[in-house]
Every structure is written in C-alpha cells, then in structure tokens.
Enzyme design. Structure first.
Site, PDB file in Angstrom:
ATOM      1  N   ARG A 235       0.739  -1.274  -0.080  1.00  0.00           N
ATOM      2  CA  ARG A 235       0.054  -0.186   0.076  1.00  0.00           C
ATOM      3  C   ARG A 235       0.732   1.206   0.103  1.00  0.00           C
ATOM      4  O   ARG A 235       1.863   0.969   0.721  1.00  0.00           O
ATOM      5  CB  ARG A 235      -0.882   0.113   1.273  1.00  0.00           C
ATOM      6  CG  ARG A 235      -2.061  -1.318   1.091  1.00  0.00           C
ATOM      7  CD  ARG A 235      -3.073  -0.766   0.083  1.00  0.00           C
ATOM      8  NE  ARG A 235      -4.099  -1.736   0.170  1.00  0.00           N
ATOM      9  CZ  ARG A 235      -4.147  -3.111  -0.286  1.00  0.00           C
ATOM     10  NH1 ARG A 235      -3.074  -3.514  -0.927  1.00  0.00           N
ATOM     11  NH2 ARG A 235      -5.216  -3.636  -0.379  1.00  0.00           N
ATOM     12  N   GLU A 264      -5.788   5.995  -6.157  1.00  0.00           N
ATOM     13  CA  GLU A 264      -6.192   5.127  -7.107  1.00  0.00           C
ATOM     14  C   GLU A 264      -7.562   5.391  -7.766  1.00  0.00           C
ATOM     15  O   GLU A 264      -8.526   5.585  -7.058  1.00  0.00           O
ATOM     16  CB  GLU A 264      -5.803   3.690  -6.672  1.00  0.00           C
ATOM     17  CG  GLU A 264      -4.148   3.719  -6.243  1.00  0.00           C
ATOM     18  CD  GLU A 264      -3.912   2.019  -6.020  1.00  0.00           C
ATOM     19  OE1 GLU A 264      -4.908   1.277  -6.092  1.00  0.00           O
ATOM     20  OE2 GLU A 264      -2.710   1.767  -5.546  1.00  0.00           O
ATOM     21  N   HIS A 284      -1.378  -1.182  -9.940  1.00  0.00           N
ATOM     22  CA  HIS A 284      -2.026  -2.013  -8.837  1.00  0.00           C
ATOM     23  C   HIS A 284      -2.487  -3.285  -9.464  1.00  0.00           C
ATOM     24  O   HIS A 284      -3.871  -3.677  -9.390  1.00  0.00           O
ATOM     25  CB  HIS A 284      -3.002  -1.227  -8.264  1.00  0.00           C
ATOM     26  CG  HIS A 284      -3.561  -1.766  -6.824  1.00  0.00           C
ATOM     27  ND1 HIS A 284      -3.956  -1.179  -5.797  1.00  0.00           N
ATOM     28  CD2 HIS A 284      -3.013  -2.912  -6.262  1.00  0.00           C
ATOM     29  CE1 HIS A 284      -3.980  -1.881  -4.648  1.00  0.00           C
ATOM     30  NE2 HIS A 284      -3.346  -3.053  -4.793  1.00  0.00           N
TER      31      HIS A 284
END
Length: 327
Positions: A235, A264, A284
């Site tokens: 993260r 994001e 991601h």
C-alpha cells in the site's frame, strides 16, 4: 437479492466459474470507476448486497446514509475504505474474509518488478522500439541482500524466491514476527536503521493499518544505498507522502518499483513517479490474475449466499447482527 458489483473494469467476473454462485440473484455489474457520491447513490439506490473489488471505491458515511436498501457489503481483505461504524449504526453487515493463504499473484508480481528494475527491462524495451541498442547496464541479484519489511504470508513466498535466486534474505517487522523469522532461519538486522542501510532490494509487505501508516520515513529511504531498489506492492501510505519521490530525486535509493499509489486509479500522467526513468510502475495489478480472482470472489460470493440464507459469515461488525436491516 439485488446485488451490485462495482469496478469490474475488464468485465471479468461473469467469466469466472465462481460467478455461478450468484445464480438466482439479480446482479448488476459496473465496468467503470466512479467515486462521486451522487453518482454512486443513484447507481446503488436499489442495491441490497454490494460487492467491492478491494479498495477501489471508498464507501463513506455520506453515501451510506443515502442507501436505505443496502443490507450487506461483501468483500475480501482489509477495509480502510469503508466507514464500519456507520454501517453498524445503519444496520448494514460488512462481511470480509481476511484470507489465510498468501496471494501468489502478488508475490509473483513483486518478483517480476524486482527483476524488471534490476535489469531495467521497461527502459530497455522502450529504447529498443525507438531504434536504440542497450541503453544501460543492469545488476545481478545473486549474492545481493533482499530485505523484507513485514513477515506475513506474501513475504514468506518472496523470501523463497529470493533464496532460489541466491540472495541473502533479511527481515524487519514487529518483534513477534522477528522471533518467527529467526526461528525459521532468516537473518534479522540489529536495527531498523541497519536494515535500510544494508538492503540491495527492500520490499514492503505490511497491511495498511493506523500503526503502519507512514511507517517508512524519508529518513529511512535516504539511508538506502544509491544502487538499492525499493519495491512496494502493498500500500502506498506505508510510505510518508512525498518521501519516495524526494528520496529518488536525491539518489537514495537509486531505483523504485511500485504497484500502488496514494490515489487510485492513477490517471494523472504528470504524476512524478511516472516521469522518473529510475522507476518501474504498474497499475495495482498485484492480485489481478484470473486464478486470484477466482479465489477472491469465491469467498465474496459465498458471503452473499450465506447472508441470503440467514447465516452471515466473516462479519467485521458483529454487533450489527442485533440490528441488521430486514425485508
């Protein structure tokens, strides 16, 4: 139940075998990403069970207050993007299975990023397509030190990869985790400072909770070698805001490979990490594989089936069971 699935960007879920678990339910799938509260309130106004794909969409109080029919939020992993207290107050069950098995997909991507950064693969590929031959000299991993910050399931898998490549693996984590690492035959540096100083590759593998938020400071990063690689597939907020960009510009560490970002989805092409030639960046995709999705959504759909049968499972806010919405 009226089930809504958000953020299935590639329309993947209907193609998975586990999707059959939702047979008999009224399912709506959205393939784009929306965070605007008004737009989400309109999309979800008739929803009874909401399926979330990780933390792509934040479910906060202003939205929850406008969803009178919502009874269940079903997801997997941690839930910093959901206002749990509001859900409890409104009688909304939150079910989330905190998985027992490691995410092999994330571990594999971590290793792919390490290799890509060490051998400058994206940069070499871009240069070759532009007609330039061998734009730089990479580094070999064998004999180097791989540091794992955090000692959970994914870190264990990455450690095995590191050993297979002939790397010396060191671990830094909470004391209880360090004790386990020692018992399992892994090296533990004498301090966090020493850990950051000695690693040639340092990979973050911690959950994002209040205790770990911003746990990596700019001071930590500037202790790294100018040849070192910082990898983050966990993260972004594990690192203090702005610290990674600043440290990379200062040349310590020399390289970074990242799959996660403060905001994001990242659509700003002007983001500083995307403009740096010493950064390998992916959107991601650590857990984004068909095999991982099948495991992930089997759990999520099982939670919906259990709720519909009157037997909620993996309940994050168990106190809600006395006041959950009916009808």
């Amino acid at each position: 139940m009226r089930v809504t699935i958000l953020d299935d960007i590639h329309d993947t879920l209907p193609t998975l075998p586990c999707f059959a678990k939702l047979t008999g339910h009224n399912v709506t799938i959205w393939n784009d990403h929306v965070q605007d509260t008004d737009a989400l309130a309109e999309r979800l106004k008739d929803t009874e069970a909401l399926v979330l794909i990780r933390e792509r969409t934040k479910i906060r109080s202003p939205l929850l207050e406008r969803l009178p029919r919502l009874k269940l939020i079903s997801q997997r992993s941690v839930w910093p993007h959901i206002d749990i207290d509001t859900c409890t107050r409104l009688g909304i069950v939150v079910s989330s299975n905190v998985h027992a098995a490691p995410s092999y997909a994330t571990a594999e991507l971590t290793w792919a990023l390490i290799l890509a950064a060490a051998r400058q693969l994206p940069q070499q590929m871009v240069a070759l397509k532009a007609g330039r031959w061998q734009t730089g000299v990479g580094t070999t991993l064998r004999g180097k030190t791989l540091g794992l910050y955090g000692w959970g399931r994914i870190a264990h898998v990455v450690a095995d990869y590191g050993r297979a490549f002939g790397m010396h693996v060191v671990v830094w984590a909470r004391e209880a985790s360090l004790q386990r690492a020692r018992q399992e035959g892994f090296s533990v540096p004498e301090s966090k400072t020493s850990f950051f100083e000695q690693c040639d590759v340092l990979s973050l593998h911690m959950r994002l909770v209040e205790e770990t938020r911003h746990i990596v400071t700019e001071g930590d990063l500037t202790r790294m070698k100018p040849t070192a690689i910082l990898v983050n597939t966990s993260r972004a907020p594990l690192i203090m805001p702005g610290a990674l960009v600043s440290s990379l510009r200062a040349g310590r560490p020399g390289f970074a490979a990242v799959d996660v970002y403060e905001e994001e989805p990242l659509t700003d092409t002007g983001h500083p990490l995307l403009a740096m030639n010493n950064v390998v960046a992916t959107p991601h995709i650590g857990y984004v594989s068909r095999e991982e999705y099948e495991i992930h959504f089997s759990d999520i759909f099982d939670q919906i089936v259990a709720y519909a049968a009157g037997k909620p499972m993996n309940v994050v806010n168990p106190e809600v069971l006395q006041r959950r919405r009916e009808g």
